[in-house]
Design a protein around this motif. Structure first.
Motif, PDB file in Angstrom:
ATOM      1  N   ASP A 120       0.891  -1.272  -0.113  1.00  0.00           N
ATOM      2  CA  ASP A 120      -0.109  -0.030  -0.101  1.00  0.00           C
ATOM      3  C   ASP A 120       0.838   1.164   0.008  1.00  0.00           C
ATOM      4  O   ASP A 120       1.148   1.668   1.024  1.00  0.00           O
ATOM      5  N   ARG A 121       1.156   1.798  -1.324  1.00  0.00           N
ATOM      6  CA  ARG A 121       2.059   3.014  -1.392  1.00  0.00           C
ATOM      7  C   ARG A 121       1.412   4.160  -0.669  1.00  0.00           C
ATOM      8  O   ARG A 121       2.139   5.094  -0.093  1.00  0.00           O
ATOM      9  N   ARG A 122       0.084   4.464  -0.784  1.00  0.00           N
ATOM     10  CA  ARG A 122      -0.447   5.650  -0.266  1.00  0.00           C
ATOM     11  C   ARG A 122      -0.329   5.819   1.087  1.00  0.00           C
ATOM     12  O   ARG A 122      -0.217   6.696   1.791  1.00  0.00           O
ATOM     13  N   LEU A 123      -0.509   4.697   1.785  1.00  0.00           N
ATOM     14  CA  LEU A 123      -0.474   4.723   3.330  1.00  0.00           C
ATOM     15  C   LEU A 123       0.952   4.735   3.642  1.00  0.00           C
ATOM     16  O   LEU A 123       1.050   5.532   4.738  1.00  0.00           O
ATOM     17  N   ALA A 124       1.777   4.185   2.976  1.00  0.00           N
ATOM     18  CA  ALA A 124       3.497   4.368   3.524  1.00  0.00           C
ATOM     19  C   ALA A 124       3.456   5.894   3.243  1.00  0.00           C
ATOM     20  O   ALA A 124       4.475   6.398   3.935  1.00  0.00           O
ATOM     21  N   GLN A 125       3.206   6.440   2.270  1.00  0.00           N
ATOM     22  CA  GLN A 125       3.418   8.099   2.016  1.00  0.00           C
ATOM     23  C   GLN A 125       2.772   8.885   2.987  1.00  0.00           C
ATOM     24  O   GLN A 125       3.464   9.759   3.450  1.00  0.00           O
ATOM     25  N   ILE A 126       1.637   8.579   3.502  1.00  0.00           N
ATOM     26  CA  ILE A 126       0.969   9.268   4.858  1.00  0.00           C
ATOM     27  C   ILE A 126       1.644   9.147   5.952  1.00  0.00           C
ATOM     28  O   ILE A 126       1.793   9.868   6.499  1.00  0.00           O
ATOM     29  N   ILE A 127       2.250   7.968   6.163  1.00  0.00           N
ATOM     30  CA  ILE A 127       3.058   7.627   7.481  1.00  0.00           C
ATOM     31  C   ILE A 127       4.434   8.481   7.208  1.00  0.00           C
ATOM     32  O   ILE A 127       4.548   8.816   8.457  1.00  0.00           O
ATOM     33  N   ALA A 128       5.043   8.257   6.238  1.00  0.00           N
ATOM     34  CA  ALA A 128       6.339   8.921   6.044  1.00  0.00           C
ATOM     35  C   ALA A 128       6.126  10.393   6.180  1.00  0.00           C
ATOM     36  O   ALA A 128       6.980  11.222   7.092  1.00  0.00           O
ATOM     37  N   SER A 130       3.956  11.970   7.668  1.00  0.00           N
ATOM     38  CA  SER A 130       3.528  12.298   9.193  1.00  0.00           C
ATOM     39  C   SER A 130       4.590  12.208  10.158  1.00  0.00           C
ATOM     40  O   SER A 130       5.083  13.110  11.026  1.00  0.00           O
ATOM     41  N   VAL A 131       5.616  11.351  10.072  1.00  0.00           N
ATOM     42  CA  VAL A 131       6.708  11.320  10.733  1.00  0.00           C
ATOM     43  C   VAL A 131       7.915  12.311  10.422  1.00  0.00           C
ATOM     44  O   VAL A 131       8.557  12.975  11.207  1.00  0.00           O
ATOM     45  N   GLY A 132       7.908  12.917   9.103  1.00  0.00           N
ATOM     46  CA  GLY A 132       8.710  13.775   8.831  1.00  0.00           C
ATOM     47  C   GLY A 132       8.274  15.371   9.510  1.00  0.00           C
ATOM     48  O   GLY A 132       9.027  15.836  10.065  1.00  0.00           O
ATOM     49  N   ILE A 133       6.836  15.628   9.477  1.00  0.00           N
ATOM     50  CA  ILE A 133       6.292  16.552  10.141  1.00  0.00           C
ATOM     51  C   ILE A 133       6.555  16.570  11.831  1.00  0.00           C
ATOM     52  O   ILE A 133       6.994  17.602  12.412  1.00  0.00           O
ATOM     53  N   PHE A 134       6.548  15.242  12.323  1.00  0.00           N
ATOM     54  CA  PHE A 134       6.632  14.865  13.588  1.00  0.00           C
ATOM     55  C   PHE A 134       8.132  15.289  14.065  1.00  0.00           C
ATOM     56  O   PHE A 134       8.475  15.847  15.106  1.00  0.00           O
ATOM     57  N   ASN A 135       9.036  14.892  13.005  1.00  0.00           N
ATOM     58  CA  ASN A 135      10.521  15.228  13.124  1.00  0.00           C
ATOM     59  C   ASN A 135      10.665  16.645  13.470  1.00  0.00           C
ATOM     60  O   ASN A 135      11.677  17.152  14.081  1.00  0.00           O
ATOM     61  N   ILE A 136      10.083  17.570  12.478  1.00  0.00           N
ATOM     62  CA  ILE A 136      10.161  19.018  12.615  1.00  0.00           C
ATOM     63  C   ILE A 136       9.599  19.373  13.899  1.00  0.00           C
ATOM     64  O   ILE A 136      10.324  20.345  14.699  1.00  0.00           O
ATOM     65  N   LEU A 137       8.478  18.966  14.382  1.00  0.00           N
ATOM     66  CA  LEU A 137       7.968  19.258  15.563  1.00  0.00           C
ATOM     67  C   LEU A 137       8.927  19.010  16.760  1.00  0.00           C
ATOM     68  O   LEU A 137       9.142  19.695  17.785  1.00  0.00           O
ATOM     69  N   TYR A 138       9.775  17.807  16.594  1.00  0.00           N
ATOM     70  CA  TYR A 138      10.727  17.463  17.530  1.00  0.00           C
ATOM     71  C   TYR A 138      11.756  18.156  17.529  1.00  0.00           C
ATOM     72  O   TYR A 138      12.207  18.362  18.657  1.00  0.00           O
ATOM     73  N   LEU A 139      12.087  18.750  16.740  1.00  0.00           N
ATOM     74  CA  LEU A 139      13.494  19.718  16.648  1.00  0.00           C
ATOM     75  C   LEU A 139      13.034  20.953  17.333  1.00  0.00           C
ATOM     76  O   LEU A 139      13.652  21.790  17.973  1.00  0.00           O
ATOM     77  N   ILE A 140      11.637  21.475  16.951  1.00  0.00           N
ATOM     78  CA  ILE A 140      11.559  22.734  17.415  1.00  0.00           C
ATOM     79  C   ILE A 140      11.176  22.474  19.047  1.00  0.00           C
ATOM     80  O   ILE A 140      11.396  23.442  19.813  1.00  0.00           O
ATOM     81  N   ALA A 141      10.580  21.311  19.624  1.00  0.00           N
ATOM     82  CA  ALA A 141      10.464  21.141  20.897  1.00  0.00           C
ATOM     83  C   ALA A 141      11.655  21.174  21.615  1.00  0.00           C
ATOM     84  O   ALA A 141      11.652  21.765  22.776  1.00  0.00           O
TER      85      ALA A 141
END
Length: 151
Positions: A120-128, A130-141
């Motif tokens: 399921d390529r679309r699900l994998a893209q959504i998860i990736a 989301s993790v990329g956005i979470f990594n940005i928030l992790y850096l800001i936090a």
């Protein structure tokens, strides 16, 4: 006919070491490089950004912590507990391990996303993504935590 082995085959008398670590590592790296070059998984920006942000952001945070380690207080506020109206603290020795553990978990998640990508390529893209956005928030936090601590 003295070079015959047990199966009745003619041997040439050439002895090769079974385990050659340098050749083994080179063969594995060439195989991995060939797979990465042709895989559609790495042609998508979300997956590349997920890998890059997982490693680079954690490395940036780890360097910032190690540079400012002497200036950090013994306990660092990690979470605010509104029921107690106070912060939950973490000792500064453990704070050094947080980016390392976070990177390890993200790389494990990247492996899971790769497995999901196979069906399921679309699900994998959504998860990736989301993790990329979470990594940005992790850096800001972490930047915010270090700014709170340095005040």
């Amino acid at each position: 006919m003295e070079n015959k082995n047990e199966l009745g085959q003619l041997g040439l008398g050439i002895r090769v070491n079974r385990f050659q670590p340098v050749i083994f590592v080179q063969r594995r790296l060439n195989n991995l490089e060939r797979k990465i070059e042709v895989m559609p998984f790495w042609k998508n920006f979300a997956f590349v950004f997920m890998l890059f942000s997982s490693i680079a952001f954690s490395l940036i945070i780890e360097v910032a912590i190690l540079i400012n380690y002497k200036d950090l207080p013994f306990e660092i506020p990690l979470f605010y507990d509104p029921t107690k109206s106070s912060w939950l603290f973490l000792e500064k020795g453990w704070v050094v391990l947080v980016p390392i553990v976070y990177t390890g978990l993200n790389l494990l998640l990247l492996n899971i996303v790769y497995s999901i990508f196979q069906f399921d390529r679309r699900l994998a893209q959504i998860i990736a993504g989301s993790v990329g956005i979470f990594n940005i928030l992790y850096l800001i936090a972490f930047a915010q935590l270090l700014s709170i601590v340095s005040i």
